[in-house]
Design a protein around this motif. Structure first.
Motif, PDB file in Angstrom:
ATOM      1  N   ASP A  64       0.829  -1.206   0.000  1.00 18.43           N
ATOM      2  CA  ASP A  64       0.000   0.000   0.000  1.00 18.43           C
ATOM      3  C   ASP A  64       0.866   1.260   0.000  1.00 18.43           C
ATOM      4  OD1 ASP A  64      -2.288  -1.545  -0.015  1.00 18.43           O
ATOM      5  OD2 ASP A  64      -2.545  -1.472   2.158  1.00 18.43           O
ATOM      6  N   ALA A  65       1.997   1.189   0.695  1.00 21.79           N
ATOM      7  CA  ALA A  65       2.922   2.333   0.740  1.00 21.79           C
ATOM      8  C   ALA A  65       3.946   2.275  -0.392  1.00 21.79           C
ATOM      9  CB  ALA A  65       3.645   2.366   2.083  1.00 21.79           C
ATOM     10  N   HIS A  66       3.859   1.235  -1.242  1.00 22.05           N
ATOM     11  CA  HIS A  66       4.805   0.999  -2.332  1.00 22.05           C
ATOM     12  C   HIS A  66       6.242   1.034  -1.797  1.00 22.05           C
ATOM     13  CE1 HIS A  66       5.478   0.471  -6.621  1.00 22.05           C
ATOM     14  NE2 HIS A  66       6.544   1.234  -6.487  1.00 22.05           N
ATOM     15  N   ALA A  67       6.463   0.221  -0.741  1.00 22.81           N
ATOM     16  CA  ALA A  67       7.768   0.284  -0.074  1.00 22.81           C
ATOM     17  C   ALA A  67       8.148  -1.051   0.547  1.00 22.81           C
ATOM     18  CB  ALA A  67       7.739   1.361   1.016  1.00 22.81           C
ATOM     19  N   LEU A  68       9.461  -1.265   0.614  1.00 17.23           N
ATOM     20  CA  LEU A  68      10.051  -2.314   1.433  1.00 17.23           C
ATOM     21  C   LEU A  68      10.764  -1.589   2.566  1.00 17.23           C
ATOM     22  CD1 LEU A  68      11.793  -4.493  -1.323  1.00 17.23           C
ATOM     23  CD2 LEU A  68       9.498  -4.793  -0.390  1.00 17.23           C
ATOM     24  N   TYR A  69      10.502  -2.011   3.794  1.00 14.08           N
ATOM     25  CA  TYR A  69      11.142  -1.388   4.947  1.00 14.08           C
ATOM     26  C   TYR A  69      12.093  -2.385   5.590  1.00 14.08           C
ATOM     27  CZ  TYR A  69       7.320   2.004   4.659  1.00 14.08           C
ATOM     28  OH  TYR A  69       6.432   2.963   4.218  1.00 14.08           O
ATOM     29  N   PHE A  70      13.230  -1.875   6.059  1.00 18.96           N
ATOM     30  CA  PHE A  70      14.215  -2.683   6.767  1.00 18.96           C
ATOM     31  C   PHE A  70      14.679  -1.903   7.990  1.00 18.96           C
ATOM     32  CE2 PHE A  70      14.575  -3.421   2.225  1.00 18.96           C
ATOM     33  CZ  PHE A  70      14.591  -4.803   2.118  1.00 18.96           C
ATOM     34  N   LEU A  71      14.946  -2.621   9.077  1.00 21.35           N
ATOM     35  CA  LEU A  71      15.579  -1.999  10.232  1.00 21.35           C
ATOM     36  C   LEU A  71      17.081  -2.219  10.097  1.00 21.35           C
ATOM     37  CD1 LEU A  71      13.195  -3.118  13.124  1.00 21.35           C
ATOM     38  CD2 LEU A  71      13.194  -0.967  11.826  1.00 21.35           C
ATOM     39  N   VAL A  72      17.838  -1.144  10.205  1.00 24.18           N
ATOM     40  CA  VAL A  72      19.294  -1.215  10.089  1.00 24.18           C
ATOM     41  C   VAL A  72      19.920  -0.390  11.207  1.00 24.18           C
ATOM     42  CG1 VAL A  72      19.246  -1.573   7.576  1.00 24.18           C
ATOM     43  CG2 VAL A  72      19.439   0.751   8.491  1.00 24.18           C
ATOM     44  N   ASP A  73      21.194  -0.616  11.427  1.00 19.88           N
ATOM     45  CA  ASP A  73      21.900   0.143  12.455  1.00 19.88           C
ATOM     46  C   ASP A  73      22.406   1.453  11.867  1.00 19.88           C
ATOM     47  OD1 ASP A  73      22.831  -0.573  15.381  1.00 19.88           O
ATOM     48  OD2 ASP A  73      24.435   0.625  14.470  1.00 19.88           O
ATOM     49  N   GLU A  74      22.537   2.457  12.719  1.00 16.85           N
ATOM     50  CA  GLU A  74      23.022   3.758  12.237  1.00 16.85           C
ATOM     51  C   GLU A  74      24.462   3.678  11.733  1.00 16.85           C
ATOM     52  OE1 GLU A  74      23.225   6.703  15.329  1.00 16.85           O
ATOM     53  OE2 GLU A  74      24.178   5.324  16.733  1.00 16.85           O
ATOM     54  N   ALA A  75      25.224   2.690  12.250  1.00 16.20           N
ATOM     55  CA  ALA A  75      26.604   2.507  11.805  1.00 16.20           C
ATOM     56  C   ALA A  75      26.617   1.528  10.643  1.00 16.20           C
ATOM     57  CB  ALA A  75      27.453   1.970  12.948  1.00 16.20           C
ATOM     58  N   GLY A  76      27.627   1.608   9.809  1.00 15.51           N
ATOM     59  CA  GLY A  76      27.774   0.621   8.742  1.00 15.51           C
ATOM     60  C   GLY A  76      27.999   1.265   7.392  1.00 15.51           C
ATOM     61  N   HIS A  77      28.794   0.568   6.586  1.00  8.78           N
ATOM     62  CA  HIS A  77      29.157   1.081   5.263  1.00  8.78           C
ATOM     63  C   HIS A  77      27.957   1.215   4.343  1.00  8.78           C
ATOM     64  CE1 HIS A  77      33.363   1.084   6.120  1.00  8.78           C
ATOM     65  NE2 HIS A  77      33.366  -0.202   6.439  1.00  8.78           N
ATOM     66  N   LYS A  78      26.945   0.348   4.525  1.00  6.21           N
ATOM     67  CA  LYS A  78      25.809   0.402   3.609  1.00  6.21           C
ATOM     68  C   LYS A  78      25.135   1.764   3.665  1.00  6.21           C
ATOM     69  CE  LYS A  78      22.599  -1.900   6.668  1.00  6.21           C
ATOM     70  NZ  LYS A  78      23.698  -1.880   7.619  1.00  6.21           N
ATOM     71  N   ASN A  79      25.123   2.378   4.840  1.00  8.64           N
ATOM     72  CA  ASN A  79      24.453   3.677   4.970  1.00  8.64           C
ATOM     73  C   ASN A  79      25.149   4.741   4.125  1.00  8.64           C
ATOM     74  OD1 ASN A  79      23.285   2.011   6.826  1.00  8.64           O
ATOM     75  ND2 ASN A  79      23.524   3.366   8.568  1.00  8.64           N
ATOM     76  N   GLU A  80      26.475   4.753   4.179  1.00  7.53           N
ATOM     77  CA  GLU A  80      27.239   5.710   3.360  1.00  7.53           C
ATOM     78  C   GLU A  80      27.048   5.406   1.876  1.00  7.53           C
ATOM     79  OE1 GLU A  80      31.298   5.208   4.700  1.00  7.53           O
ATOM     80  OE2 GLU A  80      30.571   5.156   6.775  1.00  7.53           O
ATOM     81  N   GLU A  81      27.052   4.120   1.532  1.00 11.62           N
ATOM     82  CA  GLU A  81      26.876   3.731   0.132  1.00 11.62           C
ATOM     83  C   GLU A  81      25.513   4.164  -0.384  1.00 11.62           C
ATOM     84  OE1 GLU A  81      29.782  -0.188   0.522  1.00 11.62           O
ATOM     85  OE2 GLU A  81      27.649  -0.495   0.165  1.00 11.62           O
ATOM     86  N   ILE A  82      24.478   3.972   0.427  1.00 10.33           N
ATOM     87  CA  ILE A  82      23.118   4.334   0.017  1.00 10.33           C
ATOM     88  C   ILE A  82      22.983   5.842  -0.150  1.00 10.33           C
ATOM     89  CG2 ILE A  82      20.735   4.430   0.880  1.00 10.33           C
ATOM     90  CD1 ILE A  82      21.265   1.496   1.897  1.00 10.33           C
ATOM     91  N   GLU A  83      23.629   6.601   0.722  1.00  4.31           N
ATOM     92  CA  GLU A  83      23.567   8.063   0.581  1.00  4.31           C
ATOM     93  C   GLU A  83      24.180   8.519  -0.741  1.00  4.31           C
ATOM     94  OE1 GLU A  83      24.963  10.329   3.993  1.00  4.31           O
ATOM     95  OE2 GLU A  83      23.813   9.011   5.324  1.00  4.31           O
ATOM     96  N   LYS A  84      25.296   7.889  -1.126  1.00  9.28           N
ATOM     97  CA  LYS A  84      25.964   8.276  -2.378  1.00  9.28           C
ATOM     98  C   LYS A  84      25.340   7.632  -3.604  1.00  9.28           C
ATOM     99  CE  LYS A  84      30.505   8.805  -2.549  1.00  9.28           C
ATOM    100  NZ  LYS A  84      31.949   8.571  -2.400  1.00  9.28           N
ATOM    101  N   TYR A  85      24.932   6.374  -3.469  1.00 14.16           N
ATOM    102  CA  TYR A  85      24.386   5.595  -4.591  1.00 14.16           C
ATOM    103  C   TYR A  85      23.084   4.927  -4.130  1.00 14.16           C
ATOM    104  CZ  TYR A  85      29.284   6.108  -5.956  1.00 14.16           C
ATOM    105  OH  TYR A  85      30.517   6.611  -6.249  1.00 14.16           O
ATOM    106  N   PRO A  86      21.967   5.640  -4.214  1.00 15.59           N
ATOM    107  CA  PRO A  86      20.732   5.118  -3.628  1.00 15.59           C
ATOM    108  C   PRO A  86      20.075   3.953  -4.366  1.00 15.59           C
ATOM    109  CG  PRO A  86      20.375   7.300  -4.581  1.00 15.59           C
ATOM    110  CD  PRO A  86      21.840   7.023  -4.671  1.00 15.59           C
TER     111      PRO A  86
END
Length: 169
Positions: A52-74
């Motif tokens: 309904d929200a057209h979304a996949l949600y995940f819980l992740v930690d504030e730390a981690g390389h994936k967060n930086e990667e997603i900010e640069k390459y979403p």
């Protein structure tokens, strides 16, 4: 060995999209792949599927390389595998990390307690993937769905039925 035509296995674009959403919701665990600028990184995550929200949600930690990667390459991809029935789904889309505490509390589960004490842990972040395309392989190794929805309703574009197992979402 009998050959059947792929035509017989065709799903409509709407049926393809329905099946992709349903399989993602049923399977739940996916390999989320991000791009660092030089290489891909994949890790298993539990998806909370909200069509309904057209979304996949995940819980992740504030730390981690994936967060930086997603900010640069979403642009990310999420691969779901149900080995028992030979169903494979890949959903790709744009990812965003937020500190949406209401949504975090809503989807926090006992499974998440392996990483955090409770939904109030300040280190939890919400990773939201907004799907733009999906691929479906259904059954014994065969690509069944032949559909590509170019978000026709939203963009006014035409629907291209030319690519096996893919649909825009």
């Amino acid at each position: 060995m009998s050959h059947h035509t792929e035509q017989a296995d065709q799903l409509s674009p709407a049926e393809t999209e329905d099946k992709i959403w349903k399989l993602a919701d049923d399977i739940k665990i996916c390999m989320l792949t991000t791009w660092s600028g030089s290489e891909q990184h994949s890790r298993p995550l539990t998806a909370h599927v909200d069509r309904d929200a057209h979304a996949l949600y995940f819980l992740v930690d504030e730390a981690g390389h994936k967060n930086e990667e997603i900010e640069k390459y979403p642009e990310v991809s999420c691969a779901f595998v149900d080995k028992g029935s030979n169903n494979y789904v890949v959903i790709a889309g744009e990812a965003k990390i937020t500190n949406d505490r209401a949504r975090i509390a809503e989807i926090f589960s006992s499974f998440a307690k392996a990483w955090w004490d409770d939904e109030n842990d300040p280190a939890i972040r919400l990773l939201t993937v907004s799907p733009s395309r999906g691929e479906l392989w259904d059954g014994p190794g065969s690509a069944v769905a032949k559909a590509k929805l170019a978000l026709a309703a939203a963009t006014g574009g035409d629907i291209d039925m030319g690519e096996t197992g893919k649909t825009s979402m």
